[in-house]
Design an enzyme around this catalytic site. Sequence first.
Site, PDB file in Angstrom:
ATOM      1  N   LEU A   1      16.811   0.397   9.734  1.00  0.00           N
ATOM      2  CA  LEU A   1      15.163   0.830  10.078  1.00  0.00           C
ATOM      3  C   LEU A   1      14.559  -0.942  11.020  1.00  0.00           C
ATOM      4  O   LEU A   1      15.096  -1.702   9.771  1.00  0.00           O
ATOM      5  CB  LEU A   1      14.228   0.220   8.431  1.00  0.00           C
ATOM      6  CG  LEU A   1      13.066   0.535   8.433  1.00  0.00           C
ATOM      7  CD1 LEU A   1      12.668   1.143   9.780  1.00  0.00           C
ATOM      8  CD2 LEU A   1      12.321   0.410   7.767  1.00  0.00           C
ATOM      9  N   CYS A   2      14.883   0.046  12.343  1.00  0.00           N
ATOM     10  CA  CYS A   2      14.577  -1.085  13.281  1.00  0.00           C
ATOM     11  C   CYS A   2      12.808  -0.766  14.482  1.00  0.00           C
ATOM     12  O   CYS A   2      13.174   0.572  14.532  1.00  0.00           O
ATOM     13  CB  CYS A   2      15.955  -0.738  13.592  1.00  0.00           C
ATOM     14  SG  CYS A   2      14.876  -2.912  15.084  1.00  0.00           S
TER      15      CYS A   2
ATOM     16  N   LEU B   1      26.187  -2.411   4.415  1.00  0.00           N
ATOM     17  CA  LEU B   1      26.377  -2.763   5.233  1.00  0.00           C
ATOM     18  C   LEU B   1      25.038  -2.938   6.567  1.00  0.00           C
ATOM     19  O   LEU B   1      23.741  -2.739   6.141  1.00  0.00           O
ATOM     20  CB  LEU B   1      26.617  -1.849   6.800  1.00  0.00           C
ATOM     21  CG  LEU B   1      28.794  -1.311   6.169  1.00  0.00           C
ATOM     22  CD1 LEU B   1      28.344  -0.234   6.674  1.00  0.00           C
ATOM     23  CD2 LEU B   1      29.399  -2.101   5.723  1.00  0.00           C
TER      24      LEU B   1
ATOM     25  N   LEU C   1       4.431   2.672  11.788  1.00  0.00           N
ATOM     26  CA  LEU C   1       5.654   3.286  12.226  1.00  0.00           C
ATOM     27  C   LEU C   1       6.670   3.172  10.491  1.00  0.00           C
ATOM     28  O   LEU C   1       7.010   4.600  10.658  1.00  0.00           O
ATOM     29  CB  LEU C   1       6.409   3.060  13.678  1.00  0.00           C
ATOM     30  CG  LEU C   1       5.796   3.383  14.527  1.00  0.00           C
ATOM     31  CD1 LEU C   1       6.407   3.041  15.023  1.00  0.00           C
ATOM     32  CD2 LEU C   1       5.211   4.644  14.311  1.00  0.00           C
ATOM     33  N   ALA C   2       6.549   2.089   9.949  1.00  0.00           N
ATOM     34  CA  ALA C   2       7.808   2.045   8.783  1.00  0.00           C
ATOM     35  C   ALA C   2       7.997   3.425   7.357  1.00  0.00           C
ATOM     36  O   ALA C   2       8.285   4.028   7.590  1.00  0.00           O
ATOM     37  CB  ALA C   2       7.772   0.704   8.667  1.00  0.00           C
TER      38      ALA C   2
ATOM     39  N   LYS D   1       0.603  -1.128   0.299  1.00  0.00           N
ATOM     40  CA  LYS D   1      -0.133  -0.603   0.250  1.00  0.00           C
ATOM     41  C   LYS D   1       0.519   1.217   0.408  1.00  0.00           C
ATOM     42  O   LYS D   1       0.860   2.179  -0.630  1.00  0.00           O
ATOM     43  CB  LYS D   1      -1.161  -0.403   1.186  1.00  0.00           C
ATOM     44  CG  LYS D   1      -1.636   0.764   1.149  1.00  0.00           C
ATOM     45  CD  LYS D   1      -3.448   0.573   2.259  1.00  0.00           C
ATOM     46  CE  LYS D   1      -3.644   1.615   2.870  1.00  0.00           C
ATOM     47  NZ  LYS D   1      -2.949   2.418   3.671  1.00  0.00           N
ATOM     48  N   PHE D   2       1.601   1.374   0.927  1.00  0.00           N
ATOM     49  CA  PHE D   2       2.426   2.295   0.675  1.00  0.00           C
ATOM     50  C   PHE D   2       3.971   2.910  -0.380  1.00  0.00           C
ATOM     51  O   PHE D   2       3.841   3.626  -0.937  1.00  0.00           O
ATOM     52  CB  PHE D   2       4.069   1.881   1.882  1.00  0.00           C
ATOM     53  CG  PHE D   2       4.386   3.739   2.248  1.00  0.00           C
ATOM     54  CD1 PHE D   2       6.004   2.835   2.303  1.00  0.00           C
ATOM     55  CD2 PHE D   2       4.611   4.443   2.792  1.00  0.00           C
ATOM     56  CE1 PHE D   2       7.317   3.878   1.942  1.00  0.00           C
ATOM     57  CE2 PHE D   2       5.684   5.477   2.526  1.00  0.00           C
ATOM     58  CZ  PHE D   2       7.060   4.840   2.005  1.00  0.00           C
TER      59      PHE D   2
ATOM     60  N   SER E   1       3.049  -3.596  12.752  1.00  0.00           N
ATOM     61  CA  SER E   1       1.978  -3.309  12.576  1.00  0.00           C
ATOM     62  C   SER E   1       1.199  -2.175  12.873  1.00  0.00           C
ATOM     63  O   SER E   1      -0.205  -2.356  13.115  1.00  0.00           O
ATOM     64  CB  SER E   1       1.520  -4.493  12.177  1.00  0.00           C
ATOM     65  OG  SER E   1       1.172  -5.010  13.592  1.00  0.00           O
ATOM     66  N   LYS E   2       2.091  -0.894  13.134  1.00  0.00           N
ATOM     67  CA  LYS E   2       0.994   0.437  13.898  1.00  0.00           C
ATOM     68  C   LYS E   2       1.508   1.678  12.744  1.00  0.00           C
ATOM     69  O   LYS E   2       1.090   2.389  12.487  1.00  0.00           O
ATOM     70  CB  LYS E   2       1.910   1.177  14.972  1.00  0.00           C
ATOM     71  CG  LYS E   2       1.201  -0.102  16.408  1.00  0.00           C
ATOM     72  CD  LYS E   2       1.924   1.176  17.497  1.00  0.00           C
ATOM     73  CE  LYS E   2       1.213   0.319  19.026  1.00  0.00           C
ATOM     74  NZ  LYS E   2      -0.170   0.682  19.131  1.00  0.00           N
TER      75      LYS E   2
HETATM   76  C1  LIG Z   1      23.261 -15.406  11.331  1.00  0.00           C
HETATM   77  O1  LIG Z   1      22.487 -14.353  11.515  1.00  0.00           O
HETATM   78  C2  LIG Z   1      21.809 -13.682  10.968  1.00  0.00           C
HETATM   79  C3  LIG Z   1      20.551 -12.633  11.384  1.00  0.00           C
HETATM   80  C4  LIG Z   1      19.825 -11.825  10.606  1.00  0.00           C
HETATM   81  C5  LIG Z   1      19.726 -12.467   9.726  1.00  0.00           C
HETATM   82  C6  LIG Z   1      20.293 -13.497   9.004  1.00  0.00           C
HETATM   83  C7  LIG Z   1      20.385 -13.365   6.842  1.00  0.00           C
HETATM   84  C8  LIG Z   1      20.327 -12.423   6.660  1.00  0.00           C
HETATM   85  N1  LIG Z   1      19.332 -11.592   6.375  1.00  0.00           N
HETATM   86  N2  LIG Z   1      21.435 -12.684   5.759  1.00  0.00           N
HETATM   87  C9  LIG Z   1      22.208 -11.292   5.145  1.00  0.00           C
HETATM   88  O2  LIG Z   1      21.288 -10.450   5.045  1.00  0.00           O
HETATM   89  C10 LIG Z   1      23.246 -11.038   4.828  1.00  0.00           C
HETATM   90  C11 LIG Z   1      24.055 -12.658   4.264  1.00  0.00           C
HETATM   91  C12 LIG Z   1      24.846 -12.607   3.170  1.00  0.00           C
HETATM   92  C13 LIG Z   1      25.812 -11.018   3.640  1.00  0.00           C
HETATM   93  N3  LIG Z   1      25.590 -10.222   3.573  1.00  0.00           N
HETATM   94  C14 LIG Z   1      23.384 -10.142   4.732  1.00  0.00           C
HETATM   95  O3  LIG Z   1      23.597  -8.938   4.945  1.00  0.00           O
HETATM   96  C15 LIG Z   1      23.781  -7.857   5.569  1.00  0.00           C
HETATM   97  C16 LIG Z   1      23.319  -6.516   4.356  1.00  0.00           C
HETATM   98  C17 LIG Z   1      22.893  -5.919   4.321  1.00  0.00           C
HETATM   99  N4  LIG Z   1      21.968  -5.973   5.746  1.00  0.00           N
HETATM  100  C18 LIG Z   1      22.360  -6.560   6.417  1.00  0.00           C
HETATM  101  C19 LIG Z   1      24.011  -7.069   6.183  1.00  0.00           C
HETATM  102  C20 LIG Z   1      21.545 -14.326   9.517  1.00  0.00           C
END
Ligand SMILES: COc1cccc(CC(=N)NC(=O)c2cccnc2OC2CCNCC2)c1
Length: 389
Positions: free
Chosen positions: A139-140, A389, A150-151, A4-5, A147-148
């Site tokens: 974004l956290c 990052l 806020l994002a 929607k957004f 689901s308010k």
């Molecule tokens: C192992 O601990 C985790 C904790 C939270 C999420 C994930 C899975 C995941 N979502 N992994 C990635 O997004 C990811 C996997 C490989 C390389 N970079 C990544 O994300 C980076 C870049 C985007 N911002 C988060 C860090 C794994």
Amino acid sequence: KKHKFWETQPVGQFKDLGDTSLPEGPIELPTPVSEVKQEPYNLPSLYEWTTCDIDSEETCAEVYSLLTNNYVEDDENMFRFNYSKEFLRWALRPPGYFKSWHIGVRVKVSKKLVAFITGIPARIRVGDVVVTKAEINFLCVHKKLRSKRLAPVMIKEVTRRVHLENIWQAAYTAGVVLPTPIATCQYWHRSLNPKKLIDVGFSRLGARMTMSRTIKLYKLPESTVTPGFRKMELRDVPAVTRLLRDYLRQFIVAPDFDQDDVEHWLLPTENVVDSYLVESPETHEITDFCSFYTLPSSILGNQNHSILKAAYSYYNVSTKTPLLQLMNDALIVAKQRDYDVFNALDIMHNESFLKELKYGPGDGQLHYYLYNYRVKHALKPSELGLVLL
Ligand SMILES: COc1cccc(CC(=N)NC(=O)c2cccnc2OC2CCNCC2)c1
């Protein structure tokens, strides 16, 4: 109604996919900064905006604690990113940063920090066009306030503050599909400490594999093999900048790093980012470069371990040393430094070493997005030279 957004935003819309009549480039034109909304968007009445001064130990600790307890988890909710305070200060204070883009939401009465979103300026090239964009991250929203809606208002507020600095594009990544990815990448993991990874459920023992056979499979040499392989130092910044700029030209989307950017993003910073280079023993020329950043994850609900020590492949340049050998030396250094796992996306030339260096595919994808910038065709991961990052 899905998205929607996002259907109200200047981003590639799913309905426009395949419409090749739409030109590559900005979707909406800039407006004079004087015409940008001067006052913040309205929050629900219980909450107020706050600008988070990441230099303040107290505020940095609040941001750290919010993210540690409420930020991104893996699909099975077994791990949660655990960015360190020194990592956050590094990630949020590059050359030319704006404090006003470090945005928090507090409960008016208690002043508790319950949400966060950030932007940093970055010069990013798309094809032949270099544009200063905002890189949006972190974004956290606190788990209890989901689901308010806020994002959306936080995204609109960071967009407004970016517009006030006369910047009209942005880049961001997400593990979820939104309108519309410019690239969809697969992530891969290379076990360094297979016993711990299996204990905590990050990996599973392969079929017909014993633990000792698995430990042997991932064993690495005690020391790096490339002659002239050493840590990057301040004096290397000019040469690394030249090497990296030349290398990144081959990708359709890539950062346009200058020496100040390289000094900030790639000079080794304890517990945050590690960079190594190959200085030819004969000519003293710097011919290759590899780097990884440190992003631990909290392990949710395991008796024996609470932190997963993870390295994330950052920028790597190979001109003389085979990329395979360079990246194996990176694994060796990470193992020496007691990392449990080395993660990489299938971007740039990473696909050429992932399988051979015994990376296994992760169980998710990372989607890359541009705000207010249309690309004619989605990129293959190998056409992407940008690491967020
Ligand atoms: C192992 O601990 C985790 C904790 C939270 C999420 C994930 C899975 C995941 N979502 N992994 C990635 O997004 C990811 C996997 C490989 C390389 N970079 C990544 O994300 C980076 C870049 C985007 N911002 C988060 C860090 C794994």
